[in-house]
Design an enzyme around this catalytic site. Structure first.
Site, PDB file in Angstrom:
ATOM      1  N   GLY A   1      -0.205 -12.022   8.892  1.00 26.08           N
ATOM      2  CA  GLY A   1      -0.846 -11.486   7.703  1.00 26.08           C
ATOM      3  C   GLY A   1      -0.567 -10.015   7.492  1.00 26.08           C
ATOM      4  O   GLY A   1       0.500  -9.494   7.832  1.00 26.08           O
ATOM      5  N   SER A   2      -1.547  -9.320   6.951  1.00 22.99           N
ATOM      6  CA  SER A   2      -1.347  -7.935   6.509  1.00 22.99           C
ATOM      7  C   SER A   2      -1.144  -6.935   7.628  1.00 22.99           C
ATOM      8  O   SER A   2      -0.813  -5.774   7.352  1.00 22.99           O
ATOM      9  CB  SER A   2      -2.521  -7.494   5.628  1.00 22.99           C
ATOM     10  OG  SER A   2      -2.523  -8.219   4.424  1.00 22.99           O
ATOM     11  N   THR A   3      -1.316  -7.334   8.886  1.00 21.66           N
ATOM     12  CA  THR A   3      -0.942  -6.410   9.963  1.00 21.66           C
ATOM     13  C   THR A   3       0.547  -6.097   9.884  1.00 21.66           C
ATOM     14  O   THR A   3       0.994  -5.043  10.337  1.00 21.66           O
ATOM     15  CB  THR A   3      -1.284  -6.993  11.352  1.00 21.66           C
ATOM     16  OG1 THR A   3      -0.640  -8.264  11.503  1.00 21.66           O
ATOM     17  CG2 THR A   3      -2.770  -7.159  11.539  1.00 21.66           C
TER      18      THR A   3
ATOM     19  N   LYS B   1       2.106  -5.296   7.333  1.00 23.77           N
ATOM     20  CA  LYS B   1       2.327  -4.190   6.406  1.00 23.77           C
ATOM     21  C   LYS B   1       2.518  -2.874   7.156  1.00 23.77           C
ATOM     22  O   LYS B   1       3.098  -1.923   6.629  1.00 23.77           O
ATOM     23  CB  LYS B   1       1.161  -4.093   5.416  1.00 23.77           C
ATOM     24  CG  LYS B   1       1.133  -5.274   4.446  1.00 23.77           C
ATOM     25  CD  LYS B   1      -0.118  -5.306   3.597  1.00 23.77           C
ATOM     26  CE  LYS B   1      -0.116  -6.543   2.697  1.00 23.77           C
ATOM     27  NZ  LYS B   1      -1.372  -6.734   1.969  1.00 23.77           N
TER      28      LYS B   1
END
Length: 571
Positions: A292-294, A296
């Site tokens: 997921g957004s980790t 990013k």
């Protein structure tokens, strides 16, 4: 005269003749009886002599040997201790029950008696073993002292005990996935126990040279105190958020040492009956997930380090991105132009995808490979999964991977790469053995510049102040981090309400000593009216871990330091 003499002689002869006949007959019968008596005595003597000779022969004859296992010294193992010398695994003596089937008088009776002490004994298996001509069979390994005493009290002939070594883990399940397991013969079959065997212990055991007093303890990198509290927080989180599972790691950002790592549900290595159950998987190193957004964190670092994007640049996140039938949107979109820091703290999929597009597909894949996210992780722990990626990278793949969908890696691998983003740009292979900073620098690889790493520390702290990471902050410890809320694939499609959440954090973020990453699988809202995003569950988990672990790790709180994120230099 002559006639009278003759008559006298005749009378005498007549009178004497019967007596003489009687005496002679008596003597004949007595002689036959005596012979028979002597013969009978001789037979009896011969029988007793034969018995006596046989008894002497049996007494001098050696009993058939019992085929016991090889010398017990070969099964000794070194102690495993934590970084402070606390024992994590050690050998203890235990009794194992064996039988000599040839000496068992009544098999049924023997088993019935044993069942009173060992109710889990398999009757049919035990019967097959005892009803044989074998000289030796195992019946039950590693008994408790009470069980041994109770079996002795049964008085069953043909049973015996053999003293063996048994592996004992004082902490039970506290560090089970790190320590691993041994089999009934005290051989390592998982975790660091298996690693130790592969380093030469198995060869020493085969040569009979692995005696207890010749084996030095193996010192691991973990801190038992931190390991305990990490697992405790994970167990608590699974219960609080009604999750399927949770995991976490505390990593030394300067040395790559794994200070603590846990995945729950886990197992007790002292009684590993459920260790192979599917839900007991070590999710931190042996499971791969879309993070997921980790991710990013890595996309932003890639863009800044490429020189094609500045931290002062902006990206238009007004409208969703469309690729054929796919639409890329933001979870809580601002519907405006966002600066790079805003893209990070608002976790904009649109802005992040556009940053990846600036670098390009080849540059994107090269960067992820450079920081170790596309290759199998190299560490001592045997249970390590290989990341997955698209067979062919296209623009859509690069876009979705930029915000953590479309490829999967292990959480531990994500933590290691994350540490490189904030520790000055050095990728340090993780280790479960104690390691110094000098040793770490000898194996480290510079993957991003110090300047980029400084910018990432700024963004981490900014997100803990103003973004989704606010609930992870701990007063005095200057925490910075990034949330990750990934939708899970259910029946071939991404689900809106089944999530895999994560939070990656460093502290103190101005000069990080440690990195913490937690995951929680399929969490539910803590209470009605709330959502189940990472900011509401994995961020508070990190808060609790840092609050409790920092003092134990010697990180002193700083209440006078400027708490706000400061970008010292962008030159």
């Amino acid at each position: 005269m002559s006639m009278m003499r003759l008559l006298g002689r005749k009378r005498v002869a007549d009178s004497a003749s019967p007596e003489t006949i009687v005496l002679e007959g008596s003597r004949g019968r007595s002689g036959g009886s005596h012979g028979r008596v002597v013969m009978a005595m001789g037979v009896v003597f011969a029988i007793y002599a034969a018995i006596g000779v046989r008894l002497v022969h049996l007494g001098m004859e050696e009993e058939p040997g019992v085929n016991l296992p090889s010398n017990q010294a070969s099964a000794s193992r070194p102690d495993l201790v934590d970084r402070n010398g606390e024992v994590l695994a050690t050998d203890i003596k235990t009794a194992s029950l064996f039988a000599e089937p040839r000496r068992i008088v009544d098999v049924d009776e023997a088993i019935e008696k044993l069942l009173t002490v060992l109710p889990d004994l398999d009757y049919e298996q035990a019967y097959r073993r005892l009803d044989s001509d074998a000289g030796f069979v195992w019946l039950k390994r590693q008994l408790s002292p009470r069980q041994q005493a109770d079996i002795l009290a049964l008085g069953i002939p043909g049973l015996g005990f053999r003293t063996e070594k048994r592996r004992f883990y004082p902490g039970g399940p506290t560090a089970s996935h790190i320590l691993g397991l041994v089999n009934v013969d005290n051989k390592g079959i998982a975790g660091m126990e298996k690693y130790v065997d592969e380093q030469g212990l198995a060869d020493l055991q085969a040569l009979g040279l692995a005696a207890r007093d010749t084996l030095e303890p193996v010192q691991l990198s973990i801190d038992l105190r931190v390991q305990y509290l990490l697992r405790e927080e994970l167990v608590s989180a699974v219960d609080r958020y009604k999750a399927v599972a949770a995991g976490g790691v505390v990593l030394n950002a300067r040395t790559g040492e794994v200070v603590a790592m846990a995945s729950v549900p886990d197992f007790d290595p002292n009684n590993p009956h459920n260790a192979l159950d599917k839900d007991r998987l070590n999710r931190m190193s042996a499971g791969v997930f879309e993070m997921g957004s980790t991710f990013k964190v890595f996309t932003t670092a890639m863009a800044l380090d490429s020189g094609l994007v500045s931290i002062n640049d902006s990206f238009d996140a007004t409208r969703p991105l469309r690729f054929g039938r796919f639409t890329i949107n933001d979870f809580h979109g601002k519907r405006r132009v966002l600066s790079v820091p805003e893209v990070f703290i608002y976790s904009s999929n649109i802005g992040t995808a556009k940053m990846a597009d600036v670098v390009g597909i080849e540059g994107h894949r090269e960067f992820l490979k450079r920081i170790g996210l596309l290759d199998k992780m190299d560490t001592e722990l045997p249970e390590v999964a290989r990341p997955t990626e698209p067979a062919e990278w296209k623009k859509l793949n690069s876009v979705t991977i930029s915000y953590g969908h479309g490829m999967a890696t292990t959480p531990l691998q994500t933590a290691v790469a994350g540490a490189a983003m904030i520790n000055g740009g050095k990728l340090i292979p993780p280790t479960f053995l104690k390691r110094s900073e000098e040793e770490a620098m000898a194996v480290a690889t510079q993957v991003i510049s110090e300047r980029t790493s400084q910018q990432m520390r700024y963004l981490f702290r900014l997100n803990a102040e103003k973004g989704s990471g606010r609930r992870a902050d701990v007063e005095g410890y200057y925490v910075g981090g990034k949330t990750g809320t990934a939708e899970k694939v259910v029946n071939g499609r991404y689900s809106n309400n089944v999530r895999f959440n994560a939070f990656i954090a460093g502290f103190p973020i101005n000069d990080p000593d440690y990195l913490v990453l937690v995951i929680i699988d399929e969490p539910k809202p803590e209470r009605e009216g709330l959502s189940a995003t990472a900011g509401l569950n994995s961020a508070p988990m990190v808060h609790n871990i840092i609050r409790r672990a920092a003092p134990l790790l010697g990180v002193k709180p700083d209440f006078g330091h400027e708490a706000e994120a400061l970008l010292v230099s962008t030159q």
